[in-house]
Design an enzyme around this catalytic site. Structure first.
Site: not given
Ligand code: SER
Length: 328
Positions: A45, A153, A19
């Site tokens: 990447d 996430y 990445g």
């Molecule tokens: N910057 C990230 C996001 O906004 C948070 O870890 O998903």
């Protein structure tokens, strides 16, 4: 080559970054190349980044979920350290939850297994403030507290943290991790995050003199200038293994501000800058996250300290974006 405890000749680290063309990967690659030499830092990447970056040192196309390809590259260059920076961020992950889970989890499990099998020595894997949720304390959010992430996430990062800890405790894998706040940078823009507004706002202020913000004016979130994020990442990786007492992931803090506060700071330099607010689905994500992080464990264990506050970061951002546009 396999890494084992009884290799007593001190060998220079050869590093693989997965990445490397992303927001943090780009600047991390550049900093690590300054420290270790271009040829000892292999950028990779899923696609090519800009030409310059690829020409500066070794570059490989790697899908971070392709174990065979990763192992091939590890063996080709005798890699000892892997920085796994590939991930799908919070806002995009809400649109593609299954894909996000697969990318974020599978890539980590592949790397942890390769470390357990001693193909590599040390692993860096970033976590995020997204591991916290609506029931976590919002101010001075402790290292250990209620964690009930509401995003895919955040779920993937929290599960990943526990996998890191598990591989460390059970198999002795030297894996290190930081819970990044929103990272603000001018070289490479972030993609698909909830904190991205704090980068976009600087670009739009210079390019258009106005910005429509997707979070409301009072949404306070933890943030950090890229230079501090790189400093923290390199510092935790250079620390003595015995000083890394937390093997899930360290809280990491620097500054916290709202869209209104960053606007006022920008206006000190660009008095005509105009802001408007149109919150979208990312508002709910932001509302579920902490406002100010307690990172005292990182400060104690491996001497973390940040350098940039909102004023100095704003100066740097505006100056650098301006010269980037002029030289484009
Ligand atoms: N910057 C990230 C996001 O906004 C948070 O870890 O998903």
């Amino acid at each position: 080559m396999q890494w084992s405890e009884n290799v007593n000749i001190k060998m220079a680290d050869t590093i693989l970054i997965l990445g490397a063309c992303g927001q943090i990967g780009t600047e991390l690659t550049q900093s690590l190349r300054e420290i270790h030499g271009n040829e000892n830092v292999i950028a990779s990447d899923i696609r090519y980044g800009d030409d310059e970056f690829v020409k500066e040192g070794p570059f490989e196309i790697i899908d971070a979920t392709d174990r065979e390809k990763i192992l091939e590259v590890i063996q080709k260059y005798n890699i000892s350290q892997v920085y796994l920076m590939a991930a799908m961020l919070s806002a995009t992950a809400e649109k593609y939850p299954q894909k996000a889970w697969e990318l974020n989890m599978n890539s980590l499990l592949i790397i942890l297994e390769l470390a357990r099998e001693k193909h590599i020595k040390t692993v860096y894997w970033p976590s995020s403030i997204a591991v916290f949720g609506p029931s976590s304390p919002k101010v001075n959010t402790p290292q250990d507290t209620i964690m009930n992430p509401k995003t895919v996430y955040g779920m993937s990062k929290l599960a990943g943290e526990h996998w890191c800890n598990y591989y460390h405790d059970k198999y002795g894998v030297d894996v290190r991790s930081l819970r990044y706040p929103g990272i603000i940078s001018w070289k490479t823009k972030p993609g698909g995050g909830t904190t991205d507004y704090a980068v976009d706002i600087y670009f739009k202020a210079i390019e258009e003199g106005k910005y429509e913000c997707f979070l409301d004016e009072n949404t306070m979130l933890p943030m950090m200038y890229m230079n501090d994020a790189i400093k923290a990442t390199i510092k935790i990786m250079e620390a003595d293994s015995k000083d890394i007492q937390i093997r899930t992931s360290y809280n990491l803090g620097a500054i916290s501000f709202t869209p209104e506060e960053i606007t006022n700071e920008i206006k000190k330099h660009l008095p005509d800058f105009e802001i408007s607010y149109k919150p979208d689905f990312r508002q709910d994500i932001a509302n579920s996250w902490p406002q100010i992080i307690d990172d005292s464990k990182a400060r104690q264990d491996w001497n973390w300290s940040h350098d940039f506050d909102l004023a100095s970061m704003t100066e740097e951002m505006l100056k650098n974006i301006q010269s980037k546009i002029i030289s484009a």
